[in-house]
Design an enzyme around this catalytic site. Sequence first.
Site, short mmCIF file in Angstrom:
data_model
loop_
_atom_site.label_atom_id
_atom_site.label_comp_id
_atom_site.label_asym_id
_atom_site.label_seq_id
_atom_site.Cartn_x
_atom_site.Cartn_y
_atom_site.Cartn_z
CG ASN A 57 49.70 1.29 48.65
OD1 ASN A 57 50.20 0.53 49.47
ND2 ASN A 57 48.82 0.88 47.76
CE1 TYR A 58 45.10 2.80 52.61
CE2 TYR A 58 45.74 1.58 50.66
CZ TYR A 58 44.84 2.39 51.31
OH TYR A 58 43.67 2.77 50.70
CD GLU A 70 47.44 -6.71 47.45
OE1 GLU A 70 47.80 -6.59 46.25
OE2 GLU A 70 47.25 -5.74 48.21
CB CYS A 123 46.74 -3.30 45.32
SG CYS A 123 48.34 -3.10 46.05
#
Length: 496
Positions: free
Chosen positions: A169-170, A264, A298
């Site tokens: 996502n990043y 994470e 997230c």
Amino acid sequence: MAGTGVFADVLEGDVYKYYADGEWKKSSSGKSVAIINPMTRKTQYKVQACTQEEVNKVMESAKTAQKSWAKTPLWKRAELLHKAAAILKEHKAPIAECLVKEIAKPAKEAVTEVVRSGDLVSYTAEEGVRILGEGKFLVSDSFPGNQRTKYCLTSKIPLGVILAIPPFNYPVNLAVSKIAPALIAGNSLVLKPPTQGAVSALHMVHCFHLAGFPKGLISCVTGKGSEIGDFLTMHPGVNCISFTGGDTGIAISKKAGMIPLQMELGGKDACIVLEDADLDLVAANIIKGGFSYSGQRCTAVKVVLVMESVADLLVEKVKAKVAKLTVGAPEDDCDITPVVSESSANFIEGLVKDAKEKGATFCQEYKRDGNLIWPLLLDNVRPDMRIAWEEPFGPVLPVIRINSVEEGIHHCNASNFGLQGCVFTKDVNKAILISDAMETGTVQINSAPARGPDHFPFQGLKDSGIGSQGVTNSINMMTKIKTTVINLPTPSYTMG
Ligand code: G3P
């Protein structure tokens, strides 16, 4: 354009190369991995399927390069990072184009990700110069039984080779949030980008290459997780792993050796809404928090826990805003774009069907076309529904009506996750008490959860992660304390 101009070296034929020893290379496997465009569901790019032997070589070079990098003056390391940041920002357009094509990030957000990444790299360079330029001086006579015969000097030294594994996502921003702290602290860096997002990451790495970092200091290997995934994370040459992603991180942490881990692993961020909350503010934050990048963050709002007395009004306000969200192609900068893969869309659909069978109220009709899922608010969700606990990572948001604040806190704390949460109320005293009661790494008062600004500490409790991120914490995490003790023949006190 991607793979052209200054980026021409990264591409050969129709396969992007991997980066090792300061060069762009083709894998000896002769194989490639396809990257599927989430919008067209056709192959957009191909990357090298690197071999274990190639990983071994990369690890060796990383070890060698790190030794001399650790001797490079701190100001010089910072200077190179500033240079890389400037190059990254200069080439934001082609990198953003890759983000649009391989992870369907809306066009404007894709540019923002690259610019934010440049800022993060520069900030890290400055913060590193500050915090790594300082140590501690301790004297021995503060501990019982000691005279002042020992002077203790502390400094921060690098860990060695850092393995960075960012999520889809990043793929740029969460890569540089690992690369920049690692490098400023004197480590070398091996990057394994996510497959969806790999080409964006390769372009970003090329900006570091153009900045002139020493060869072998940064490497980027691409390929199949089944071939090089465990091999990388269990490699004896790795001295630290920084991972962001899903529950693969739990498996990694079980298999990794005795090395520091920064993890994470997602969240089920709760949004607790009290009776006195400004419902327009809440609705705006639910839209931003729950639906930006189609819920694939997230830190997205993943469950709304609203007091029954204001629930009808809040749901109406959110519904009105959902109706205004644009749905379609990332190139058109739509609010809602296709989720990253077909399997992800199928998983989301499974959660929606379960909620339907168990009687949730659908505020919109469920609609899906390929990987594109229209935004959906599910009201009257109950704890026996999967969506009450699982992370959809898509544009589907459950609302649970609560009758007391305690009920909301209980639901938040019963989750396996504990990344962030938020509470909306005008009573700041109440907000602080609720924040203290929520078992999450961060609680936002009167705003949706978010990681940034990037120098803020970012951490999750329970299955959401290990350690803390944010620029300063990441630099510290990628160092060890080294002490030198000067032993004096006689106690030395201040004169006079
Ligand atoms: O891993 C964190 C990421 O998914 C969320 O970051 O900046 O959108 O809050 P952000």
